[in-house]
Design a protein around this motif. Structure first.
Motif, PDB file in Angstrom:
ATOM      1  N   THR A 114     -27.815  32.233 -78.844  1.00 33.92           N
ATOM      2  CA  THR A 114     -28.720  31.303 -79.261  1.00 33.92           C
ATOM      3  C   THR A 114     -29.263  31.628 -80.368  1.00 33.92           C
ATOM      4  O   THR A 114     -29.443  30.857 -81.611  1.00 33.92           O
ATOM      5  N   GLN A 115     -29.752  32.867 -80.550  1.00 38.44           N
ATOM      6  CA  GLN A 115     -30.392  33.368 -81.933  1.00 38.44           C
ATOM      7  C   GLN A 115     -28.924  33.734 -82.868  1.00 38.44           C
ATOM      8  O   GLN A 115     -28.245  34.254 -82.708  1.00 38.44           O
ATOM      9  N   PRO A 116     -29.368  33.282 -84.226  1.00 37.80           N
ATOM     10  CA  PRO A 116     -28.191  33.483 -85.163  1.00 37.80           C
ATOM     11  C   PRO A 116     -27.947  34.868 -85.588  1.00 37.80           C
ATOM     12  O   PRO A 116     -26.689  35.146 -86.014  1.00 37.80           O
ATOM     13  N   THR A 117     -28.965  35.898 -85.407  1.00 33.06           N
ATOM     14  CA  THR A 117     -28.399  37.228 -85.691  1.00 33.06           C
ATOM     15  C   THR A 117     -28.978  38.072 -84.710  1.00 33.06           C
ATOM     16  O   THR A 117     -30.296  37.579 -83.945  1.00 33.06           O
ATOM     17  N   VAL A 123     -32.776  38.843 -70.717  1.00 37.87           N
ATOM     18  CA  VAL A 123     -32.065  38.520 -71.815  1.00 37.87           C
ATOM     19  C   VAL A 123     -30.278  38.125 -71.233  1.00 37.87           C
ATOM     20  O   VAL A 123     -29.969  39.081 -70.497  1.00 37.87           O
ATOM     21  N   ASN A 124     -29.801  37.058 -71.722  1.00 38.32           N
ATOM     22  CA  ASN A 124     -28.628  36.746 -71.250  1.00 38.32           C
ATOM     23  C   ASN A 124     -27.570  37.294 -72.439  1.00 38.32           C
ATOM     24  O   ASN A 124     -27.692  36.758 -73.427  1.00 38.32           O
ATOM     25  N   LEU A 125     -26.324  37.730 -72.189  1.00 39.92           N
ATOM     26  CA  LEU A 125     -25.475  38.194 -73.101  1.00 39.92           C
ATOM     27  C   LEU A 125     -24.290  37.749 -72.343  1.00 39.92           C
ATOM     28  O   LEU A 125     -23.486  38.273 -71.441  1.00 39.92           O
ATOM     29  N   THR A 126     -23.638  36.332 -73.093  1.00 40.15           N
ATOM     30  CA  THR A 126     -22.462  35.952 -72.746  1.00 40.15           C
ATOM     31  C   THR A 126     -21.427  36.499 -73.516  1.00 40.15           C
ATOM     32  O   THR A 126     -21.144  36.042 -74.843  1.00 40.15           O
ATOM     33  N   ILE A 127     -20.106  36.716 -72.844  1.00 41.78           N
ATOM     34  CA  ILE A 127     -19.046  37.464 -73.726  1.00 41.78           C
ATOM     35  C   ILE A 127     -17.987  36.484 -73.238  1.00 41.78           C
ATOM     36  O   ILE A 127     -17.245  36.529 -72.300  1.00 41.78           O
ATOM     37  N   LEU A 128     -17.761  35.565 -74.277  1.00 36.68           N
ATOM     38  CA  LEU A 128     -16.503  34.673 -74.131  1.00 36.68           C
ATOM     39  C   LEU A 128     -15.448  34.839 -75.167  1.00 36.68           C
ATOM     40  O   LEU A 128     -15.596  35.547 -76.346  1.00 36.68           O
ATOM     41  N   PRO A 147     -18.916  37.324 -82.210  1.00 34.68           N
ATOM     42  CA  PRO A 147     -20.396  37.525 -82.598  1.00 34.68           C
ATOM     43  C   PRO A 147     -20.322  39.226 -82.466  1.00 34.68           C
ATOM     44  O   PRO A 147     -19.546  39.898 -81.834  1.00 34.68           O
ATOM     45  N   PRO A 148     -21.242  39.563 -83.203  1.00 31.32           N
ATOM     46  CA  PRO A 148     -21.486  41.221 -83.064  1.00 31.32           C
ATOM     47  C   PRO A 148     -22.124  41.729 -81.803  1.00 31.32           C
ATOM     48  O   PRO A 148     -23.349  41.814 -81.706  1.00 31.32           O
ATOM     49  N   TYR A 149     -21.147  41.511 -80.600  1.00 29.35           N
ATOM     50  CA  TYR A 149     -22.073  42.020 -79.438  1.00 29.35           C
ATOM     51  C   TYR A 149     -22.803  43.127 -79.325  1.00 29.35           C
ATOM     52  O   TYR A 149     -23.865  43.337 -78.645  1.00 29.35           O
ATOM     53  N   ASP A 150     -22.148  44.415 -80.013  1.00 25.73           N
ATOM     54  CA  ASP A 150     -22.573  45.753 -79.900  1.00 25.73           C
ATOM     55  C   ASP A 150     -24.227  45.426 -80.476  1.00 25.73           C
ATOM     56  O   ASP A 150     -25.252  46.347 -80.211  1.00 25.73           O
ATOM     57  N   GLU A 151     -24.323  44.783 -81.618  1.00 26.14           N
ATOM     58  CA  GLU A 151     -25.641  44.671 -82.242  1.00 26.14           C
ATOM     59  C   GLU A 151     -26.516  43.826 -81.405  1.00 26.14           C
ATOM     60  O   GLU A 151     -27.836  44.338 -81.462  1.00 26.14           O
ATOM     61  N   TYR A 152     -26.053  42.933 -81.042  1.00 24.39           N
ATOM     62  CA  TYR A 152     -27.035  42.294 -80.020  1.00 24.39           C
ATOM     63  C   TYR A 152     -27.441  43.053 -78.781  1.00 24.39           C
ATOM     64  O   TYR A 152     -28.641  42.901 -78.355  1.00 24.39           O
ATOM     65  N   ARG A 153     -26.458  43.821 -78.186  1.00 20.75           N
ATOM     66  CA  ARG A 153     -26.788  44.657 -77.215  1.00 20.75           C
ATOM     67  C   ARG A 153     -27.968  45.782 -77.639  1.00 20.75           C
ATOM     68  O   ARG A 153     -28.681  46.130 -76.954  1.00 20.75           O
ATOM     69  N   ARG A 154     -27.677  46.267 -78.889  1.00 21.46           N
ATOM     70  CA  ARG A 154     -28.608  47.252 -79.272  1.00 21.46           C
ATOM     71  C   ARG A 154     -30.049  46.615 -79.400  1.00 21.46           C
ATOM     72  O   ARG A 154     -31.136  47.367 -79.005  1.00 21.46           O
TER      73      ARG A 154
END
Ligand code: FMN
Length: 332
Positions: A45-48, A69-74, A80-87
């Motif tokens: 939901t957060q743009p970056t 925090v929820n990380l949805t992988i669709l 989206p840059p999943y790795d950066e959200y994960r970090r």
């Protein structure tokens, strides 16, 4: 009510608020945490990733209780840059993550390596078992009733939850169709360690969506959902409205996704949530709308659910057990 879920995540009540695109922000998640349940901010939901770091900090300003925090992988054409959200999640010191979607292994490995508890949300027993093998700490199992992505097997919770409980060893939350104390007791009876809710939390004072949408949830009944994207094998349960019906009609004519993308795009759905027009775009809601009749504060909602569940167990259900005792005594 203590269960393996409350023990594992250090919360008071066996209730979670799952990730919700456009809804899972600091306002709602901190209210859930303050009420003693486990809320999840929705990373995407957060743009970056930087905005997610700020949202985590904002949530911490509003609560000192645990949240995740929820990380949805669709699947996505431009992921989206999943790795950066994960970090961002790891470096913010978050202790609980809800993963959802496809192939979470690399994310699970990274979260586990940093001592983060992972609850993976899935829609099939085989996926729950795969997540268990992957090393997650807990699973949420979403029945066909659920808002969002119910998968393609169409197995309702009444079957899916006990079927999963028979096989999964790690703690499990029941998800999809829960809104009240009766549901919590049923979930516990079916073998879950608590419930995960989405739609019910949208109709609360703290949910960051327009009052008209909350009222639409209250006005809707259990038939007021549609299943989109069935033919693309990416089924989504959304609130029934003119746009959803139009998209389903075009899809059923055998058209590709591109023919409906203008109707179903996320930005349009978000505009409707903010402006308060339930007919503006697609918005996510489940069959459980039929059990939602008010717009309480999150604290009142959680207290009511837990209080009703305890009364139900100690009262009506204990009464049945007493009947059995009396009958056994008579037989003896
Ligand atoms: C408005 C809304 C948005 C949602 N967005 C997400 C999401 O981004 N990621 C996710 O894993 N689940 C999402 N969900 C699903 C919820 O986390 C939860 O699994 C589901 O709502 C449970 O079903 P219920 O609505 O019957 O309680 C969403 C649900 C709603 C109502």
């Amino acid at each position: 009510m203590r269960t393996r879920f409350t023990e594992m995540f250090g919360v008071e009540h066996p209730i979670a608020q799952g990730g919700m695109q456009w809804v899972g922000t600091a306002e709602l998640v901190s209210a859930v945490a303050n009420a003693g349940a486990l809320g999840f901010l929705t990373a995407l939901t957060q743009p970056t990733p930087e905005a997610l770091v700020r949202e985590i900090a904002r949530t911490r300003d509003m609560t000192d209780k645990p949240f995740g925090v929820n990380l949805t992988i669709l699947p996505s054409i431009n992921p989206p840059p999943y790795d950066e959200y994960r970090r961002a999640i790891i470096e913010s010191g978050i202790k609980a993550v809800e993963t959802a979607g496809y192939k979470p292994q690399e994310h699970v490995d990274a979260f586990k390596a940093h001592g983060i508890k992972v609850i993976h949300k899935c829609t099939a027993v085989r996926h729950a078992l795969a997540a268990e093998r992957m090393g997650v700490d807990a699973v949420s199992i979403d029945g066909f009733e659920c808002a969002g992505h119910p998968g393609e097997d169409d197995i309702p919770g009444l079957i899916l939850i006990p079927a999963a409980a028979d096989k999964v060893r790690i703690p499990m939350l029941a998800s999809g169709g829960f809104a009240d104390g009766r549901g919590l007791v049923a979930a516990l009876a079916l073998g879950a360690e608590g419930i995960n809710m989405g739609t019910r939390f949208c109709a609360t004072k703290e949910a960051p969506i327009h009052d008209n949408i909350k009222q639409a949830i209250v006005d809707n009944d259990e038939r007021a959902t549609e299943l989109l994207f069935r033919s693309y094998r990416n089924t989504a349960r959304v609130a029934k409205n003119g746009i959803a019906l139009e998209a389903v009609r075009i899809e059923r004519e055998g058209n590709p996704f591109e023919a409906i993308s203008h109707l179903v795009k996320g930005a349009r759905g978000r505009e409707g949530l903010i402006k308060g027009d339930p007919e503006h775009g697609i918005w996510t809601a489940g069959m459980v709308q039929g059990l939602i009749h008010d717009i309480p504060s999150v604290a009142d909602l959680i207290a009511t659910i837990v209080g009703d569940a305890e009364r139900l167990i100690a009262g009506r259900l204990a009464g049945f057990a007493a009947t059995i005792d009396r009958r056994d005594n008579q037989l003896a």
